[in-house]
Design an enzyme around this catalytic site. Structure first.
Site, short mmCIF file in Angstrom:
data_model
loop_
_atom_site.label_atom_id
_atom_site.label_comp_id
_atom_site.label_asym_id
_atom_site.label_seq_id
_atom_site.Cartn_x
_atom_site.Cartn_y
_atom_site.Cartn_z
N SER A 36 -37.51 -13.42 -15.43
CA SER A 36 -38.98 -13.70 -15.46
C SER A 36 -39.73 -12.58 -14.19
O SER A 36 -38.77 -12.20 -13.48
CB SER A 36 -39.33 -14.87 -15.04
OG SER A 36 -40.58 -15.05 -14.47
N TYR B 223 -37.74 -22.33 -9.64
CA TYR B 223 -37.75 -21.74 -10.65
C TYR B 223 -37.55 -20.18 -10.49
O TYR B 223 -36.93 -19.30 -10.95
CB TYR B 223 -39.03 -21.77 -11.63
CG TYR B 223 -39.17 -21.02 -12.94
CD1 TYR B 223 -38.46 -21.23 -14.10
CD2 TYR B 223 -40.25 -20.03 -12.99
CE1 TYR B 223 -38.58 -20.52 -15.08
CE2 TYR B 223 -40.22 -19.21 -14.13
CZ TYR B 223 -39.41 -19.63 -15.24
OH TYR B 223 -39.69 -18.65 -16.40
#
Length: 264
Positions: A141, A154
């Site tokens: 990401s 995350y």
């Protein structure tokens, strides 16, 4: 000698990015092994892709936040010599202050985003290196590069994915094994349903479709990119970042504390 098509394994394949990867690799003539928790969705997607592309699709319902689920996919990766591609796409996100989440929630996220990806990469890479062919795609990401409040776990897990992938790339350098890190930005997927953030609260112009994301990522793969960031238009930004990152690392190999840390 077998003339059967090669197999692409895709985790988190029941929707979103994983489902698009499944369709794209089916269109390229690969048979598929699709992994996700939701068996009904896997079967529906399998039937659709077999009818559209004339390929064979196996489904493997597995929860990769659970030990038994990881073991089931590990066994498939080790035992099926036709597997040539692993897409480590399965992942989750909970966007909230760190202390608002329980230890159990954080551990489950780490199990899925890090532990499963690591162990499946190990199972696949051992055979890929032995046969000197194969591709691993690890979905990281853009928060691998920049963490924000509410994304501690995350962002941390995706930072691991990027650095883990970089190290694997160095280990397979000079071989016919490829390892790609793919860094989505804001993408229209069902991850937002569990994240705690509504897509309605996100800037519409910043949201990329899963189809555009995967198509761009596969162009990057075909070009041999080590790190692909589909939403990044100005490549010089990445090149500058990489140059600075490597310069910082190399400048630390002095064995001497910097003057600002030395008492006067």
């Amino acid at each position: 000698m077998s003339t059967s098509p090669s197999v692409a394994v895709i985790t988190g394949a029941s929707s979103g990015i994983g489902a698009v990867y499944a369709e794209r690799f089916a269109a390229r003539g690969y048979d598929l092994l699709l992994v996700a928790r939701r068996e009904d969705r896997l079967r529906e997607l399998a039937s659709k892709l077999e009818a559209l592309h004339g390929i064979s699709v196996q489904t493997l319902p597995a929860d990769l936040a659970d030990e038994s689920g990881i073991q089931a996919v590990e066994e498939a990766l080790r035992s099926n010599e036709r597997i040539e591609i692993l897409v480590n796409n399965a992942g989750t996100a909970h966007i909230a202050p760190f202390t608002a989440g329980s230890a159990e929630l954080h551990q489950a996220d780490i199990m899925l985003n890090i532990t499963a990806l690591t162990r499946l990469s190990l199972a696949a890479l051992a055979r890929f290196q032995a046969q000197d062919s194969g591709t691993i795609i690890n979905v990281a990401s853009v928060v691998s590069l920049h963490a924000r409040a509410g994304s501690a776990v995350y962002s941390g897990t995706k930072g691991y994915v990027l650095n883990f992938t970089r190290a694997l790339q160095e280990e397979v350098a000079g071989s016919n094994v490829r390892v790609q890190a793919m860094l989505p930005a804001i993408t229209a997927t069902e991850i937002w349903d569990v994240s705690g953030v509504s897509m309605e609260d996100l800037p519409p112009a910043a949201i990329m479709t899963g189809e555009n994301l995967v198509d761009a990522a596969l162009v990057g793969l075909d070009k041999g990119e080590a790190v692909t960031i589909p939403a990044l238009h100005d490549l010089t930004l990445w090149e500058t970042y990489e140059k600075a990152r490597l310069a910082i690392f190399e400048s630390c190999l002095t064995g001497v504390p910097a003057p600002r840390y030395q008492e006067k």
